[in-house]
Scaffold this motif. Sequence first.
Motif, short mmCIF file in Angstrom:
data_model
loop_
_atom_site.label_atom_id
_atom_site.label_comp_id
_atom_site.label_asym_id
_atom_site.label_seq_id
_atom_site.Cartn_x
_atom_site.Cartn_y
_atom_site.Cartn_z
N ALA A 198 0.85 -1.19 0.00
CA ALA A 198 0.00 0.00 0.00
C ALA A 198 0.89 1.24 0.00
CB ALA A 198 -0.94 0.01 1.21
N SER A 199 0.35 2.33 -0.52
CA SER A 199 1.11 3.57 -0.61
C SER A 199 0.27 4.74 -0.12
CB SER A 199 1.56 3.81 -2.06
OG SER A 199 0.43 3.96 -2.91
N GLY A 200 0.99 5.80 0.27
CA GLY A 200 0.32 7.04 0.63
C GLY A 200 -0.73 6.85 1.71
N GLU A 201 -1.92 7.41 1.50
CA GLU A 201 -2.98 7.35 2.50
C GLU A 201 -3.50 5.92 2.71
OE1 GLU A 201 -4.88 7.63 -1.48
OE2 GLU A 201 -3.24 8.71 -0.50
N ARG A 202 -3.18 4.98 1.77
CA ARG A 202 -3.63 3.61 1.92
C ARG A 202 -2.75 2.79 2.87
NH1 ARG A 202 -3.61 0.35 -1.89
NH2 ARG A 202 -5.62 -0.67 -1.54
N THR A 203 -1.69 3.41 3.39
CA THR A 203 -0.88 2.73 4.41
C THR A 203 -1.52 2.81 5.79
OG1 THR A 203 0.45 4.74 4.81
CG2 THR A 203 1.27 3.18 3.15
N ASN A 204 -2.63 3.55 5.93
CA ASN A 204 -3.33 3.68 7.22
C ASN A 204 -4.84 3.65 6.96
OD1 ASN A 204 -4.35 4.38 9.73
ND2 ASN A 204 -2.81 5.98 10.09
N GLU A 213 -4.85 -4.14 0.27
CA GLU A 213 -4.08 -4.84 -0.75
C GLU A 213 -3.77 -3.94 -1.94
OE1 GLU A 213 -6.10 -8.56 -1.60
OE2 GLU A 213 -4.76 -9.50 -0.13
N ALA A 214 -2.70 -4.31 -2.66
CA ALA A 214 -2.23 -3.52 -3.79
C ALA A 214 -3.33 -3.33 -4.82
CB ALA A 214 -1.02 -4.18 -4.43
N GLY A 215 -3.42 -2.11 -5.34
CA GLY A 215 -4.42 -1.79 -6.35
C GLY A 215 -3.82 -0.92 -7.43
N SER A 216 -4.69 -0.16 -8.08
CA SER A 216 -4.25 0.64 -9.23
C SER A 216 -3.77 2.03 -8.83
CB SER A 216 -5.41 0.77 -10.23
OG SER A 216 -6.52 1.41 -9.62
N ARG A 217 -3.73 2.33 -7.54
CA ARG A 217 -3.32 3.67 -7.12
C ARG A 217 -1.93 4.00 -7.67
NH1 ARG A 217 -0.23 6.57 -3.57
NH2 ARG A 217 -1.20 8.42 -2.63
N MET A 218 -1.79 5.20 -8.20
CA MET A 218 -0.50 5.67 -8.69
C MET A 218 0.30 6.23 -7.52
SD MET A 218 0.28 8.46 -11.71
CE MET A 218 -0.57 7.47 -12.94
N ILE A 219 1.52 5.75 -7.37
CA ILE A 219 2.39 6.19 -6.28
C ILE A 219 2.99 7.55 -6.65
CG2 ILE A 219 4.44 5.64 -4.92
CD1 ILE A 219 3.81 2.67 -5.53
N ARG A 220 2.96 8.47 -5.68
CA ARG A 220 3.41 9.84 -5.94
C ARG A 220 4.65 10.17 -5.13
NH1 ARG A 220 -1.83 13.48 -5.00
NH2 ARG A 220 -0.38 15.07 -5.81
N ALA A 221 5.39 11.14 -5.59
CA ALA A 221 6.57 11.60 -4.87
C ALA A 221 6.19 12.02 -3.46
CB ALA A 221 7.22 12.76 -5.62
N GLY A 222 6.97 11.56 -2.49
CA GLY A 222 6.70 11.87 -1.09
C GLY A 222 5.91 10.80 -0.37
N ASP A 223 5.35 9.82 -1.10
CA ASP A 223 4.56 8.77 -0.48
C ASP A 223 5.44 7.78 0.28
OD1 ASP A 223 2.10 9.62 -1.37
OD2 ASP A 223 1.98 8.19 -3.03
N LEU A 224 4.90 7.25 1.35
CA LEU A 224 5.42 6.03 1.95
C LEU A 224 4.83 4.84 1.20
CD1 LEU A 224 5.12 6.80 5.77
CD2 LEU A 224 7.23 6.73 4.42
N VAL A 225 5.63 3.79 1.02
CA VAL A 225 5.18 2.54 0.41
C VAL A 225 5.55 1.42 1.36
CG1 VAL A 225 5.35 0.97 -1.55
CG2 VAL A 225 5.50 3.45 -1.92
#
Length: 432
Positions: free
Chosen positions: A254-260, A265-277
């Motif tokens: 999960a990345s960004g806001e999906r880490t909390n 589970e992994a989806g189609s969200r595009m990971i952005r600069a500054g995100d936690l993964v």
Amino acid sequence: MNRASDYETGIAAKPQPMTLEQAAWITPPTQLTDTEAMLDMPRLRRYRQERLRKQIKLHNLGGVLLTDPLSIRYATGVRNCALFQTHIHAGYLFVPAEGPVVYFDSSPGRYTGNQLETIDIIRDDLLPISHMFAGSRHEEWCRKWALQIKDLMDQYGGGNPRIGLEKAGTEGTIAFQNVGLEVLDAGAALAMARKIKSAEEILCMNQTIAVAEDGMTRMRNALVNGISEVQLWSHMWQANIEGGGEWIEYRLLASGERTNPWQQEAGSRMIRAGDLVCFDCGMIGPFGYGADISRAFHCGPGKPTDHQRMLYTQAWEEIQHNTELMQPGADFNDIIANRYIQPEAIGQQTYPALCHGLGMGDEWPVVYYPADEQFHFDGQLEAGMVICVESYVGEVGGNEGIKLENQVLVTESGPITLSRYPFEDNLLNPEF
């Protein structure tokens, strides 16, 4: 004594069995070689089957009937369409307390089984024991199945009618009871057999961890602004298959806001600069052994925020502290009492388990946090257990969280961390 004196005296040093402590630091060669010691697979299979037989006797069973592919592989080394057999019963294995091990399977499984010293009798009178194969005749075939296994119990069960069944279903269980067998769950005997690993099992596990860490490196190198979660996760799958592995148990990335909160589970969200993964590899790798390791990365360009570093550092502190509690003889309740305690502001949303066992997949035991006291049970750690130490840190309702996990071997000399992939300097140290 040097080699020359060995020849002069005619006495050579006898090789000593590898200790768990030695195995913990070795990643074995897996390609055929005449210059390096290879994995001793017959010894590995013998150890596992002997442990299972010991537990069959300790649980006062005449035998066990195994249908789960991981259990069949643990007992014999056979692999045949493992994922398929997790949900559609096909092959099955009878292991008595004493006497021949009997395997029923389709032709591919029988071919594999014929090559293994762990199986004494291979039979082709396999019965269709799932609705997929039996349809409306399922009850009929379950009755025939029960009579088939009753015959084996009469021959090899030593007069003990108690049989441990695994995933037999309602119709199967009733059928076994109707032919005079006392049905018990095989799970306890299997759990107690699997909990203590041999040196060869640790070598297999180290190979799986090496494959998982290859996947982590591929993911870290591929992590750029704009990649999707599933694209990033595909690198772990590719590393596992190329490394001779089996499958991954879930899609926990999960990345960004999906880490909390965690466990999205992994989806189609595009990971952005500054995100936690964050991810949990949950891998069943080479030789069927597990790697269960979690890490968190920061997607650049740019540096992590102070809040991201705080979350990461707190999770790292929990992992380090709790790893030291993984001592032989440690009582589960003492581990809970002496655990690392997060600051109240970020400690209300823990991972479901403080730690848990691992072998050919997740295993007994599970040690819970105090909030789940209703699930607590008694027990102690023993040398030879592999325990995964967990941490999740993130405020309730927060926008980010950190998931970390290490895989630890319990030895008489203390815990040894098997997972070697480094933690992130830029999330631990503001200098980076």
